[in-house]
Motif scaffolding. Structure first.
Motif, PDB file in Angstrom:
ATOM      1  N   LEU A   1      -9.281  -7.715  -5.663  1.00 15.11           N
ATOM      2  CA  LEU A   1      -8.962  -6.816  -6.757  1.00 15.11           C
ATOM      3  C   LEU A   1     -10.161  -6.632  -7.682  1.00 15.11           C
ATOM      4  O   LEU A   1     -10.814  -7.614  -8.048  1.00 15.11           O
ATOM      5  CB  LEU A   1      -7.788  -7.364  -7.572  1.00 15.11           C
TER       6      LEU A   1
ATOM      7  N   PHE B   1       1.241  -6.708 -14.256  1.00 15.18           N
ATOM      8  CA  PHE B   1       0.573  -6.422 -12.989  1.00 15.18           C
ATOM      9  C   PHE B   1       1.606  -6.143 -11.896  1.00 15.18           C
ATOM     10  O   PHE B   1       1.567  -5.102 -11.236  1.00 15.18           O
ATOM     11  CB  PHE B   1      -0.319  -7.585 -12.562  1.00 15.18           C
ATOM     12  N   TRP B   2       2.525  -7.080 -11.684  1.00 11.04           N
ATOM     13  CA  TRP B   2       3.432  -6.963 -10.548  1.00 11.04           C
ATOM     14  C   TRP B   2       4.444  -5.843 -10.705  1.00 11.04           C
ATOM     15  O   TRP B   2       4.896  -5.269  -9.709  1.00 11.04           O
ATOM     16  CB  TRP B   2       4.138  -8.297 -10.294  1.00 11.04           C
TER      17      TRP B   2
ATOM     18  N   GLU C   1       0.824  -1.211   0.000  1.00 15.02           N
ATOM     19  CA  GLU C   1       0.000   0.000   0.000  1.00 15.02           C
ATOM     20  C   GLU C   1       0.857   1.259   0.000  1.00 15.02           C
ATOM     21  O   GLU C   1       0.503   2.253  -0.631  1.00 15.02           O
ATOM     22  CB  GLU C   1      -0.950   0.001   1.197  1.00 15.02           C
TER      23      GLU C   1
ATOM     24  N   GLN D   1       1.634  -0.254 -11.429  1.00 12.62           N
ATOM     25  CA  GLN D   1       1.196   0.570 -10.304  1.00 12.62           C
ATOM     26  C   GLN D   1       0.341  -0.178  -9.295  1.00 12.62           C
ATOM     27  O   GLN D   1       0.268   0.213  -8.132  1.00 12.62           O
ATOM     28  CB  GLN D   1       0.427   1.787 -10.831  1.00 12.62           C
ATOM     29  N   ASN D   2      -0.312  -1.238  -9.702  1.00 12.96           N
ATOM     30  CA  ASN D   2      -1.158  -1.992  -8.770  1.00 12.96           C
ATOM     31  C   ASN D   2      -0.408  -3.083  -8.025  1.00 12.96           C
ATOM     32  O   ASN D   2      -0.973  -3.733  -7.139  1.00 12.96           O
ATOM     33  CB  ASN D   2      -2.344  -2.605  -9.519  1.00 12.96           C
ATOM     34  N   GLY D   3       0.860  -3.284  -8.390  1.00 11.31           N
ATOM     35  CA  GLY D   3       1.664  -4.308  -7.739  1.00 11.31           C
ATOM     36  C   GLY D   3       2.877  -3.701  -7.050  1.00 11.31           C
ATOM     37  O   GLY D   3       2.749  -2.933  -6.092  1.00 11.31           O
TER      38      GLY D   3
ATOM     39  N   GLN E   1      -8.466  -4.305 -12.642  1.00  7.64           N
ATOM     40  CA  GLN E   1      -7.071  -4.308 -12.183  1.00  7.64           C
ATOM     41  C   GLN E   1      -6.455  -5.693 -12.182  1.00  7.64           C
ATOM     42  O   GLN E   1      -5.232  -5.831 -12.278  1.00  7.64           O
ATOM     43  CB  GLN E   1      -6.989  -3.737 -10.757  1.00  7.64           C
ATOM     44  N   ASP E   2      -7.283  -6.729 -12.103  1.00 11.67           N
ATOM     45  CA  ASP E   2      -6.786  -8.091 -11.908  1.00 11.67           C
ATOM     46  C   ASP E   2      -6.389  -8.747 -13.222  1.00 11.67           C
ATOM     47  O   ASP E   2      -6.904  -9.808 -13.594  1.00 11.67           O
ATOM     48  CB  ASP E   2      -7.847  -8.922 -11.186  1.00 11.67           C
TER      49      ASP E   2
END
Length: 262
Positions: free
Chosen positions: A109, A243-244, A81, A247-249, A113-114
């Motif tokens: 998620l 993903f990783w 976070e 920005q979401n990871g 986003q997922d």
């Protein structure tokens, strides 16, 4: 009771007793072997991390793997976070995969986003750092996502510039041997070292392309050949990396570490 009924009853009783005894032995063996199984899983993961980071030799004995891992690599906990290191849990014993199943330690998620199809994202994860002269030399980041038949679990190692790939690979999956299972082929994993994750503007540019990379393309430095006959697995690898590393990871953590603010 007739002799036939008595014989049948005895047969069923003997069968029941045999089943009970066997169940006790199997359960006992499972309990007794569990610590060994856990140790072997940990050893396999450590061996994979060392190989992806370009350290050690493939045929190293288990004792050497453990010694090199303990001497060279430091586990650090990251708060996804904040994108910064955290001391909330012990990074050596913390299990991010178990945390991803815990509503108190993870979040669901949104579908948009997922892209890696992992469903839930843990609040904290463990990364691995190699330092030289007090500076980050290599950082090994966990990645996972769905391929064709299974979730692929692996790592990607980046140089100290946090852009150049040292290595990438998976330590667990159930993709089809000879097709999606080619993610384990050294010829394919051997394409990753030297690739650039981000472009000159800092945008995520890494890509698993369908077919082969055009060496004349200016984007070739960010691209890796797709998996022949396993387009969906290749797409899965592409999605999980986006993903990783996005920005979401772990993207915010990478940016903070590069700026010296992690």
């Amino acid at each position: 009771m007739s002799s036939q009924k008595e014989s049948t009853a005895r047969t069923l009783l003997v069968a029941l007793l045999v089943c009970l005894v066997c169940s006790v032995f199997v359960a006992g063996a499972a309990v007794a072997l569990k610590p060994t199984q856990l140790d072997n899983r940990l050893l396999d993961k450590q061996r994979s991390i060392l190989a992806i980071a370009g350290l050690g030799n493939p045929g190293m004995p288990s004792a050497e793997v453990k010694a090199m891992f303990d001497d060279t690599i430091k586990a650090r906990l990251v708060d996804l976070e904040t994108g910064k290191f955290s001391d909330e849990y012990d990074p050596v014993t913390f299990d991010p995969l178990a945390a991803a199943k815990d509503p108190q330690l993870s979040k669901r998620l949104p579908a948009a986003q997922d892209i890696a199809s992992i469903r839930r994202l843990e609040r904290y994860t463990t990364v691995y750092v190699v330092e030289k002269d007090g500076q980050v030399d290599t950082v090994i980041l966990p990645v996972r996502g769905y391929g064709l038949w299974s979730t692929l679990y692996g790592f990607i190692a980046l140089q100290g510039d946090l852009n150049t790939v040292v290595g990438m690979g998976f330590y667990q999956h159930a993709e089809t041997p000879g097709l999606g299972g080619e993610v384990d082929n050294p010829k394919w994993t051997g394409q990753w070292p030297g690739k650039q994750i981000y472009d000159e503007d800092g945008d995520l540019a890494v890509q698993v392309v369908k077919g082969g990379v055009n060496p004349q393309s200016p984007d070739a430095v960010h691209q890796v050949d797709g998996l022949a006959g396993a387009t969906l697995t290749g797409n899965g690898v592409d999605h999980l990396l986006k993903f990783w590393l996005g920005q979401n990871g772990l993207g915010p953590f990478i940016a903070n570490l590069r700026a010296g603010e992690a």
